[in-house]
Every structure is written in C-alpha cells, then in structure tokens.
Design an enzyme around this catalytic site. Structure first.
Site, short mmCIF file in Angstrom:
data_model
loop_
_atom_site.label_atom_id
_atom_site.label_comp_id
_atom_site.label_asym_id
_atom_site.label_seq_id
_atom_site.Cartn_x
_atom_site.Cartn_y
_atom_site.Cartn_z
CB THR A 36 -0.95 0.15 0.95
OG1 THR A 36 -0.59 0.21 2.01
CG2 THR A 36 -1.40 -0.75 1.25
CB SER A 262 3.43 8.81 11.28
OG SER A 262 2.94 9.97 9.76
CE LYS A 263 2.42 3.74 4.91
NZ LYS A 263 1.33 3.24 3.73
NE ARG A 264 -1.23 10.94 6.76
CZ ARG A 264 -1.73 10.39 7.98
NH1 ARG A 264 -1.40 11.38 8.66
NH2 ARG A 264 -1.59 9.32 8.39
NE ARG A 265 5.34 12.23 13.18
CZ ARG A 265 4.05 11.38 13.79
NH1 ARG A 265 2.98 12.50 14.41
NH2 ARG A 265 4.00 10.32 14.25
#
Ligand code: GLU
Ligand code: ZN
Length: 485
Positions: A36, A262-265
């Site tokens: 994913t 986290s992927k976003r941070r």
C-alpha cells in the site's frame, strides 16, 4: 534458537506439546507486507529479522504479498517491495527470499473454504446485526459484539457476516519470544467477523489460512498485530492447522519525540534512503542495532557478527528510536571504509560516467570519500572540476567576499601565475598572501574557495586547485575578482 518455555499455547485445548513440534520442524518464516505504499523502514527491519532467522536456522524464508485490499494496492508498490528487499541484502550470499512471492489474493478459494469449514463445524455463525443494533443493545460504541446471533441459526445470505465463536472460558497464551508469552482471557475476545456481509474474507482469516497453508513455523512481524494474535491462534486451532507458530512481535520504530514513525510526518521510505546514497550494509547495520546489540558498545558491527550473535529473544520489547543522524554517521563510516575503487564504482548512480571515470575523479576520490556521509553529496563536491560555468552560491559569496577579499584575490592571482603547481606550494602561497593582510590561514582560504568552487564547503581546497590546473584556476580567480569590483 533457545526453546521458549511456557504454558501450553491455548490452555482451553491443552495442546501441551505443540510448541516442541513447531520447533522440531524445519523452520519456515514469512514476510507478509501489504503493498500500500513505499517500503517502510520498520518493514525493512522485520524482513531482515526474518531473513537472518531463516539463515541461522537453515530455514526457508517466504515472501507473501498480502494484496487483498484491492483499492489500496498498486503494482508499483509490489515491485518496490521486492527491489527494496533485494537492495537491503545486496552483497550478501543468500537471496532476498527463498520462496514466492506468493499472492494472498490467489489463495481466496482457500480462505472461503476455511470459512465454510468453520461454519459447518459450528465454530462460526452468521450474524445480521448492524453496528447500531449492537450499540443499542450494549449501550456503548466500544463494548464489542454481544453474541446476539450465536443461537439464531442464520444461514449465509447477502448482508450476513460470518463470525467466529470465541470460547467463553480459559486463556489464550501467545508464545512470543520478544514479549514473554502474554495471556489473553478468552472471555474478553469478541466473536469476530471472518467473512464480511458481502462474502469477502477478513484479513485475519486470510492471514491465518495462508500461514497454515505455507507451513509457517515462526511468525516474526510488527508489534501492531499482537492484539489480534490470540484470535489468530483460536482460528488456527479451529482449522486444525497443526502446531501453532512461535511468535516474535517486533517493537515499533519511533521518532525523536517518541512518536510512532508515520508515513506523512517522518522519512520512512527505504527507497528514499537508497536514492540518497545510503549503503545497504550501513542500513542493515543500523536497522539491526535498533532494539538489539551484540556485546560491547560498538555501533559498527560486521555482518558476520550479526549473523553469529543475533537472537530474536534478545530483542528489546520497547520502541526503538530511528535516529537519522546516527544512521547518517554510520553511513559516513561505511563510505570511508570502502576501498577507493569501490567507492568510485558505488558512485555510479549519482555521478555522470564521464566524470566518474576521469583521471580528475580518480585523483579526487580519496579526498571526497573522507568528507561525504551520503553518496548523493558527491556530485556537488566535484562538479566545479568538470563544469566551465561554476555558479556562485550567493550565501557563500556574501560570507566569503568581505574585505579584504579583493586584496587576497589579487595577491593569490599574482602568486599563482608563477608558483609551483602542487597542493603544498599552492597552500603556502595563499597563506603567505593572507598573512600579509593579517589573516589566519583558514580565513585566507575562504575567498579563494568560493572563487574556484562556488561554495564554502567542499573537498580540500589546494588539492582541488592542483587538480583543476593553473589556467582554469586563474580564470576563475579573475572572474571572481571582476565580480567583486
Ligand atoms: N500484511 C500485514 C502488514 O503489512 C502483515 C501481517 C503479518 O505479518 O502477519 O502489516
Ligand atoms: Zn448478530
């Protein structure tokens, strides 16, 4: 590995000798990523643990792509996982995995068959309750399913979910070599859904059926799956899956604020580190020392030692700090330790071939190698030797070209027109000019460096100037002097 001791895996069923049977079978482990997104560094660590454990125990390492979430899966992520896994163990003498990749989606018939078996055996029942129904009955959003349909005898039908009936009594013990065999009272495990109302298998069912099907003996995976493991074990036993696997739930990675990466941070993509010029051997070393260390305080640990000393049961169960600065420092050490020819070779993805194979680069490589912490820093360290138009970095210019920069440049131009052309003579000549203007050697260097390289940082200046040659050096010094005027 050490044979873990503990109570029988599932107290309600008294399977006392299952653990011994697991250990006595040939080891089969798997890494089971869901495709994913980019390959997460936490996943990389888990896959390394599996890889090492398989190698240490002469076992088989299976790669299984858990691709049942069709909406979130993309073919490029599947490709990315495989190439990242290969990169991570590149240079080692075993393949990145031994079997597979298998695809969970291809095993869908078995998942459905398992659900049918559980229903036929009375271990699962259909349920037509909505979330609201359950909430109304239990008076809470969080109470979990109340077992309402256990005795209603519903049949398969659109909108009917299939639930596994969990035991009311007893405890399920997860044999986990990192977590110390946690116990889960069965009474606290709700009757969980194994087939959705639309008939599709839930992740947990697919995951367990695949593990049984592939003869998995040890499940080494992320900590986040631990809370579902008692359910997985109950399913495993209800399906007569044979000896339960031994588990190792690998601790989370956290950032400097102790937050879960986290992927976003956070920068979590292994591919990004690869593209920045981290060496796979440095990345492996760093990942292995997150939550585990061999005897001693060394941060640079030869791979042979990792292979000999690593034990899953010695892994610390608390979260590990993914310290990018430390990784970078370790990478710098690995770069410095390379034989220079290999350093030159490893620069290939970042440095254009006509630069990299030149005599100029051969001369500069040992100096550059000392100074970079990532291979993607190499081009900007040497581009001034190859380009005709070296752009001035404005910040560097402003810093270096303060008075008496004009006088320094004049003096150095003068000296460089006639002095001997080797690093030592060039240094002496420039320092003498500086001294005449009351400057320390390091201060005299700054305007010369910016004039010649465009920047304030780079490889040793006088070695660079020696390689650059008299004519080109003088041209640049004159151009800078004119710009200053
Ligand atoms: N597919 C799951 C994940 O990527 C792994 C499940 C497992 O290892 O059992 O988190
Ligand atoms: Zn129900």
């Amino acid at each position: 590995m050490r044979r873990p001791r503990g109570p029988p895996a599932t107290a309600t069923r008294g399977s006392a000798c299952s653990l011994a049977r697991v250990i006595d079978r040939p080891v089969r482990v798997r890494f089971a990523p869901s495709p994913t997104g980019y390959f997460h560094v936490g996943g990389a660590k888990t896959s390394l643990y599996n890889w090492i454990f398989a190698r240490q125990s002469n076992g088989v390492f299976v790669l299984r792509i858990e691709d049942t979430d069709a909406e979130r899966n993309k073919p490029e992520w599947i490709e990315g996982i495989q190439s990242a896994m290969q990169w991570l163990v590149s240079g080692l003498d075993s393949p990145a995995w031994d079997e597979g990749p298998y695809f969970q989606s291809h095993n869908a018939p078995k998942h459905l068959e398992a659900a049918a078996t559980l229903f036929a055996a009375g271990r699962a029942y259909y349920c037509d309750c909505t979330r609201d129904d359950v909430k109304e009955r239990t008076g809470s959003e969080h109470a979990g399913y109340d077992g309402h349909c256990r005795t209603r005898g519903l049949e398969a039908a659109p909108g009917h979910a299939l639930r596994f009936r969990t035991p009311d009594e007893g405890v399920t013990v997860v044999v986990d070599v990192i977590r110390g065999n946690p116990e889960f009272p069965n009474g606290h495990l709700e009757d969980f859904i194994i087939l959705r109302g639309n008939g599709s298998p839930m992740f947990l069912l697919a995951n367990v059926v695949d593990d049984i099907d592939m003869g998995i003996t040890h499940v080494v995976r992320a900590e986040e799956h631990l809370s579902n493991t008692p359910k997985a074990q109950l399913l495993w036993e209800a399906l007569d899956g044979g000896p339960l696997p031994v588990f190792a739930h690998v601790p989370l990675l956290v950032n400097e604020k102790r937050q879960k990466l986290s992927k976003r941070r956070d920068p979590v993509a292994l591919e990004m580190y690869r593209d920045q010029g981290f060496l796979p051997e440095a990345m492996r070393n760093f990942l292995m020392l997150l939550g585990w260390s061999p005897a001693g305080d060394d941060e640079i640990v030869p791979w042979s030692r990792v292979m000999a000393d690593f034990r899953l049961e010695d892994v610390n169960s608390s979260p590990a700090y993914f310290d990018v600065q430390k990784l970078t420092a370790i990478n710098g050490e690995y770069i410095r330790a390379l034989p220079v020819e290999e350093f030159i070779e490893r620069c290939a993805p970042w440095v254009p071939d006509e630069w990299r194979t030149s005599e100029v680069f051969t001369a500069m490589a040992p100096l550059v190698q000392e100074r970079v912490k990532r291979l993607d820093e190499v081009p900007e360290m040497i581009d001034f030797l190859f380009r005709d138009d070296v752009p001035f970095d404005e910040q560097s210019w402003n810093k270096a070209m303060k008075a008496p920069a004009d006088a320094i440049l004049d003096g150095v131009i003068d000296a460089y027109e006639t002095c001997a052309w080797d690093a030592a003579s060039l240094k002496l000549a420039a320092e003498a000019v500086g001294e005449r203007h009351g400057l320390k050697p390091s201060k005299a260097q700054a305007p010369v460096r910016v004039a010649v390289t465009g920047r304030t940082v780079g490889p040793p200046l006088y070695d660079s100037v020696a390689v650059l040659g008299r004519e080109r050096t003088l041209a640049r010094l004159r151009a800078a002097r004119a710009r200053l005027a």
